[in-house]
Design a protein around this motif. Structure first.
Motif, mmCIF file in Angstrom:
data_model
loop_
_atom_site.group_PDB
_atom_site.id
_atom_site.type_symbol
_atom_site.label_atom_id
_atom_site.label_comp_id
_atom_site.label_asym_id
_atom_site.label_seq_id
_atom_site.Cartn_x
_atom_site.Cartn_y
_atom_site.Cartn_z
ATOM 1 N N ARG A 155 6.765 24.385 -11.335
ATOM 2 C CA ARG A 155 8.173 24.027 -11.137
ATOM 3 C C ARG A 155 8.936 25.093 -10.344
ATOM 4 O O ARG A 155 10.093 25.404 -10.634
ATOM 5 C CB ARG A 155 8.862 23.760 -12.473
ATOM 6 N N VAL A 156 8.242 25.677 -9.378
ATOM 7 C CA VAL A 156 8.890 26.591 -8.435
ATOM 8 C C VAL A 156 9.147 25.795 -7.164
ATOM 9 O O VAL A 156 8.213 25.268 -6.561
ATOM 10 C CB VAL A 156 8.018 27.823 -8.146
ATOM 11 N N ARG A 157 10.394 25.701 -6.771
ATOM 12 C CA ARG A 157 10.776 24.860 -5.636
ATOM 13 C C ARG A 157 10.415 25.554 -4.320
ATOM 14 O O ARG A 157 10.860 26.671 -4.065
ATOM 15 C CB ARG A 157 12.275 24.587 -5.697
ATOM 16 N N PRO A 158 9.623 24.910 -3.457
ATOM 17 C CA PRO A 158 9.278 25.541 -2.178
ATOM 18 C C PRO A 158 10.478 25.623 -1.252
ATOM 19 O O PRO A 158 11.399 24.810 -1.341
ATOM 20 C CB PRO A 158 8.204 24.602 -1.606
ATOM 21 N N ASN A 159 10.473 26.612 -0.375
ATOM 22 C CA ASN A 159 11.549 26.742 0.619
ATOM 23 C C ASN A 159 10.948 26.705 2.031
ATOM 24 O O ASN A 159 9.770 26.410 2.212
ATOM 25 C CB ASN A 159 12.352 28.027 0.380
ATOM 26 N N GLY A 160 11.780 27.007 3.005
ATOM 27 C CA GLY A 160 11.317 26.960 4.384
ATOM 28 C C GLY A 160 10.166 27.901 4.662
ATOM 29 O O GLY A 160 9.242 27.561 5.419
ATOM 30 N N VAL A 161 10.183 29.103 4.048
ATOM 31 C CA VAL A 161 9.096 30.074 4.239
ATOM 32 C C VAL A 161 7.790 29.518 3.693
ATOM 33 O O VAL A 161 6.720 29.659 4.314
ATOM 34 C CB VAL A 161 9.451 31.407 3.552
ATOM 35 N N THR A 162 7.863 28.876 2.521
ATOM 36 C CA THR A 162 6.659 28.294 1.926
ATOM 37 C C THR A 162 6.002 27.320 2.890
ATOM 38 O O THR A 162 4.778 27.341 3.095
ATOM 39 C CB THR A 162 7.014 27.552 0.623
ATOM 40 N N TYR B 203 10.746 17.116 -0.467
ATOM 41 C CA TYR B 203 11.066 18.450 -0.976
ATOM 42 C C TYR B 203 12.484 18.910 -0.648
ATOM 43 O O TYR B 203 12.914 19.965 -1.120
ATOM 44 C CB TYR B 203 10.057 19.472 -0.432
ATOM 45 N N GLY B 204 13.197 18.161 0.174
ATOM 46 C CA GLY B 204 14.579 18.527 0.488
ATOM 47 C C GLY B 204 14.709 19.737 1.384
ATOM 48 O O GLY B 204 15.755 20.376 1.419
ATOM 49 N N VAL B 205 13.655 20.060 2.140
ATOM 50 C CA VAL B 205 13.683 21.202 3.063
ATOM 51 C C VAL B 205 13.686 20.652 4.480
ATOM 52 O O VAL B 205 12.736 19.997 4.897
ATOM 53 C CB VAL B 205 12.475 22.139 2.857
ATOM 54 N N GLU B 206 14.745 20.907 5.222
ATOM 55 C CA GLU B 206 14.839 20.377 6.581
ATOM 56 C C GLU B 206 13.988 21.219 7.531
ATOM 57 O O GLU B 206 14.118 22.443 7.570
ATOM 58 C CB GLU B 206 16.290 20.378 7.050
ATOM 59 N N PRO B 207 13.106 20.577 8.302
ATOM 60 C CA PRO B 207 12.272 21.364 9.228
ATOM 61 C C PRO B 207 13.119 22.090 10.264
ATOM 62 O O PRO B 207 14.052 21.522 10.828
ATOM 63 C CB PRO B 207 11.395 20.294 9.896
ATOM 64 N N GLY B 208 12.808 23.363 10.474
ATOM 65 C CA GLY B 208 13.491 24.160 11.480
ATOM 66 C C GLY B 208 12.602 24.354 12.695
ATOM 67 O O GLY B 208 11.492 23.817 12.795
ATOM 68 N N ILE B 209 13.087 25.162 13.614
ATOM 69 C CA ILE B 209 12.366 25.380 14.870
ATOM 70 C C ILE B 209 10.974 25.959 14.630
ATOM 71 O O ILE B 209 10.007 25.597 15.310
ATOM 72 C CB ILE B 209 13.193 26.296 15.813
ATOM 73 N N GLU B 210 10.837 26.835 13.612
ATOM 74 C CA GLU B 210 9.533 27.450 13.344
ATOM 75 C C GLU B 210 8.539 26.425 12.807
ATOM 76 O O GLU B 210 7.347 26.485 13.116
ATOM 77 C CB GLU B 210 9.687 28.603 12.356
ATOM 78 N N HIS B 211 9.040 25.480 11.992
ATOM 79 C CA HIS B 211 8.142 24.448 11.452
ATOM 80 C C HIS B 211 7.627 23.548 12.573
ATOM 81 O O HIS B 211 6.443 23.189 12.597
ATOM 82 C CB HIS B 211 8.876 23.627 10.389
ATOM 83 N N TYR B 212 8.527 23.190 13.506
ATOM 84 C CA TYR B 212 8.090 22.392 14.648
ATOM 85 C C TYR B 212 7.067 23.160 15.487
ATOM 86 O O TYR B 212 6.100 22.596 16.012
ATOM 87 C CB TYR B 212 9.287 21.990 15.506
ATOM 88 N N GLY B 213 7.282 24.463 15.614
ATOM 89 C CA GLY B 213 6.361 25.287 16.387
ATOM 90 C C GLY B 213 4.967 25.305 15.786
ATOM 91 O O GLY B 213 3.964 25.165 16.496
ATOM 92 N N VAL B 214 4.883 25.470 14.439
ATOM 93 C CA VAL B 214 3.567 25.498 13.788
ATOM 94 C C VAL B 214 2.907 24.123 13.861
ATOM 95 O O VAL B 214 1.697 24.008 14.072
ATOM 96 C CB VAL B 214 3.691 25.966 12.321
ATOM 97 N N MET B 215 3.729 23.062 13.706
ATOM 98 C CA MET B 215 3.157 21.713 13.769
ATOM 99 C C MET B 215 2.617 21.421 15.167
ATOM 100 O O MET B 215 1.541 20.818 15.321
ATOM 101 C CB MET B 215 4.226 20.687 13.375
#
Length: 734
Positions: free
Chosen positions: A457-464, A492-504
């Motif tokens: 029950r630890v909520r993931p964030n953008g870094v995760t 999860y309620g975490v909006e993808p940012g520029i870094e997430h698009y980059g990794v994807m």
């Protein structure tokens, strides 16, 4: 110290009691006593006279224990209260609650407030509520604070300015600025404390425009003149916002408005200038300041170090007139570490220990981060041992730093051990361990840990999610990466940012799915950043997609004309296809633009000393042995089938032998040779490289691991490669 003769309240308890006519004298002495001894003497006399059962004298004694700076002792006051005061009045309750709320014991203050409600015939008044609300603020007791708010609403004090000011402070302290603003707006006659509280709350949560707007509004619209507290909040807002122009205006206001100036205000101005990046203003103020303390010196030190002027920062550090406290050491140690100078950071850490300065959490986190950058396992282990021997608790920050250090230094098992030994884990501890697994190509294990994180029950964030996606990228888990990327916001309620698009984009392009990668980039809700085009270009270099690589390289260089990595990747593409004229054109373009390729540097730690090697390095004191071992490595690798990949040579050099020779001067191979002559099995050879390992060095490391039966752990800019028995843990996918 014994009480002066004029304050002695009478003979010892064995002697006769003082008459009741001296009660007023007793109270007068309580109001003017000089020390704890006299207070306790007064307490003894009051016990002897039997007057502590009366609320008024009991309250006077408790107040003396709580409020007098010369002998303030809330714990002693509480013992008197509990054992000798059967019928305390509301004044006594208020004094005790106030004392504990102001003494770093907010939970005890709240407990006393609860006892007042339960055991006393009195109801809280306009003094009780502010003290209790302050305790809730200091304890970050959100539930208790809201309950107090509800009681205030039902009380006669719902419009009292002092009570409302305390509630504004409480909601500001717990980050609920909207509720604080609503309460602030309801205050019938706002005083300077009201404005200061609201402006400080806004500045604290980063609503800097709102804070500065109120700073101007208070005098213009309501005629309330700002004071030094208001200015401190305004300067904090300017620093957080980086608004140098407004910061200068606030300083001019101080000079114009006759604001009381002193060291605290000067330090706030200095901090504002540093955070706004104006070292010139900061230096002028620092040199002018008629008084300086450790905060002044440390603030200036941080400013110089963050600006990259390490020489000036070092001189200032040496010039400090007073004894350097840990904050000063931390400022420089952290600045070197964050400025990409980990060797200097660790050297300062050693100097601090030699100066018998006890490191704190900030010091240890910075030193561990420096070890992680260098791959300095021995020093990292020493710090961990130091923590255990000195009883340094493994909080979230230190657990995260240790996991990161062990992961990046090549000991994944130890990182997992630290992770499992940590009791309660926050999102950053989980995220660091996921990153560690991903770095070693353990993508499935990283995903399993991500699922365990949710079970905990630890909520993931953008870094995760950056770490989860990077783990999928390193392991070639394309479908898993796509699923988690698509689930980020809806699940999860975490909006993808520029870094997430980059990794994807990297996940898709690395797998050769360029159409999907370019489609993703086209659908991005934000303008593609340089990292996006860099990921695409890197994948094109791996797969030899020259057409798309050229397009990605052009886009990248439009955004970052000085990006040396883009030139290197484009050169790789052209060299592989034999387009040497294009390689030459890029070299000329780099020269014309003044772009210099970052030199490849490989390092390894032996007996606590970090050894660094550049390409063709001949500066090492054992260079003759290193080069002899290098020659031996080459022929033993060739016996096992090694063939040099001369396409990795980015120069049009004639002759296969010359190209092969250039490849064997790469820093990774020099470090491997040094590792073979300076360490012995079964310990692995641990190497850290600042750039991506080249394909030829990757192939050579596999052969060396087989030829010498040694495990080689090579960390490059992106991940770990574990070479053993002629194979790499990455499966040749990196």
């Amino acid at each position: 110290m014994a009480a002066p003769a004029s304050l002695v309240l009478g003979p010892p308890l064995s002697g006769p009691t003082i008459p009741s006519s001296s009660d007023n004298l007793l109270f007068e002495l309580l109001d003017s006593y000089p020390d704890t001894a006299s207070l306790r003497c007064a307490h003894a006399r009051m016990l002897r006279l039997g007057i502590l059962s009366h609320p008024h004298p009991a309250g006077r004694l408790v107040a003396a224990c709580c409020l007098r700076p010369s002998c303030r002792d809330p714990a002693y006051a509480l013992r008197i209260f509990r054992h000798h005061v059967p019928c305390p009045d509301l004044y006594t309750w208020n004094v005790l609650i106030r004392a504990h709320a102001s003494s770093g014991l907010p939970h005890l203050a709240l407990l006393l407030f609860s006892q007042l409600l339960r055991d006393s015939p009195y109801r809280p008044d306009k003094f009780t509520f502010p003290f209790a609300v302050k305790a809730a603020s200091d304890a970050s007791a959100s539930g208790e604070g809201r309950a107090l708010h509800g009681m205030v609403v039902k009380s006669p004090f719902h419009s009292d300015v002092y009570v409302l000011n305390s509630l504004v402070h409480f909601y500001g302290a717990i980050g609920h600025l909207e509720i604080a603003q609503q309460l602030f707006d309801r205050i019938p006659e706002r005083d300077i404390v009201s404005w200061n509280t609201m402006i400080t709350a806004a500045a604290r949560v980063g609503c800097c425009d709102e804070a500065l707007g109120m700073f101007k509004e208070m005098e213009e619209c309501e005629g309330v003149t700002p004071n030094d507290v208001t200015v401190l909040a305004a300067l904090s807002a300017c620093g957080k916002k980086g608004d140098l122009e407004m910061g200068r205006w606030v300083r001019s206001y101080v000079d114009r408005g006759g604001i009381r100036q002193g060291l605290i205000l000067w330090n706030a101005m200095l901090d504002m200038y540093v955070k706004c990046g104006s070292l010139e203003d900061a230096k002028k103020l620092f040199d002018w300041m008629p008084q300086k303390d450790t905060i002044s010196w440390t603030t200036m030190l941080v400013g110089l170090a963050k600006a990259g002027d390490f020489e000036a920062a070092g001189h200032l550090f040496d010039e400090m007139p007073s004894e350097r406290d840990i904050a000063c050491w931390n400022a420089l140690i952290s600045a070197y570490e964050q400025g990409g100078r980990p060797k200097e950071s660790l050297e300062l850490f050693r100097q601090a220990l030699a100066a018998e300065v006890r490191p704190d959490q900030v010091t240890l986190v910075a030193a561990l981060s420096a070890c992680a950058q260098l791959g300095a396992m021995d020093m990292g282990r020493w710090i961990h041992t130091y923590m255990n021997k000195n009883g340094v608790g493994l909080n979230f920050h230190l657990a995260t730093s240790l996991i990161d250090m062990y992961s990046k230094c090549g000991d994944l098992e130890k990182a997992l051990e630290v992770f499992h030994s940590a009791g309660e884990k926050d999102v950053f501890v989980w995220s660091a361990m996921i990153a560690g697994l991903g770095m070693y190509g353990e993508g499935k294990a990283a995903i399993d840990l991500f699922l365990q994180m949710q079970e905990a029950r630890v909520r993931p964030n953008g870094v995760t999610f950056i770490n989860v996606l990077a783990s999928c990228s390193h392991a070639g888990l394309v479908e898993e990466g796509k699923r988690y990327f698509e689930e980020m916001l809806p699940v999860y309620g975490v909006e993808p940012g520029i870094e997430h698009y980059g990794v994807m984009a990297d996940i898709l392009a690395r797998a050769g799915r360029f159409e999907e990668a370019t489609g993703l980039i086209a659908r991005m809700p934000m303008t593609p950043h340089a990292s996006i085009w860099g990921a695409l270009l890197g994948a094109c270099a791996i797969h030899g997609n020259t057409r798309l690589g050229e397009e990605a390289g052009d886009r990248l260089l439009e955004l970052e004309p000085g990006n040396d990595g883009a030139y290197v990747l484009l050169s790789n593409l052209y060299a592989k296809s034999g387009r040497w004229e294009s390689v030459g054109r890029l070299r000329k373009e780099m020269k014309d633009r003044g772009v210099r390729k970052e030199p490849g540097c490989s390092s390894m730690e032996v007996d606590g000393v970090v050894h660094e090697f550049l390409v063709g390095d001949i500066s090492h004191p054992h260079r003759d042995k290193v080069y002899a071992k290098l020659e031996e490595m080459l022929w033993r690798s060739k016996e096992l089938g090694y063939v040099a990949d001369v396409s990795q040579v980015l120069q049009d050099v004639e002759g296969e032998g010359a190209r092969e020779r250039m490849l064997w001067l790469h820093s990774e191979k020099l470090a491997m040779a040094f590792g073979l002559i300076s360490t012995s099995g079964p310990s692995p050879i641990r190497i850290s490289k600042n750039l991506r390992v080249c394909e030829d060095c990757h192939a050579a490391a596999k052969f060396v691991s087989e030829a010498y039966d040694r495990e080689i752990l090579l960390r490059d800019r992106y991940r770990f490669h574990r070479f053993s028995g002629g194979r790499c843990s990455c499966g040749d996918f990196w």
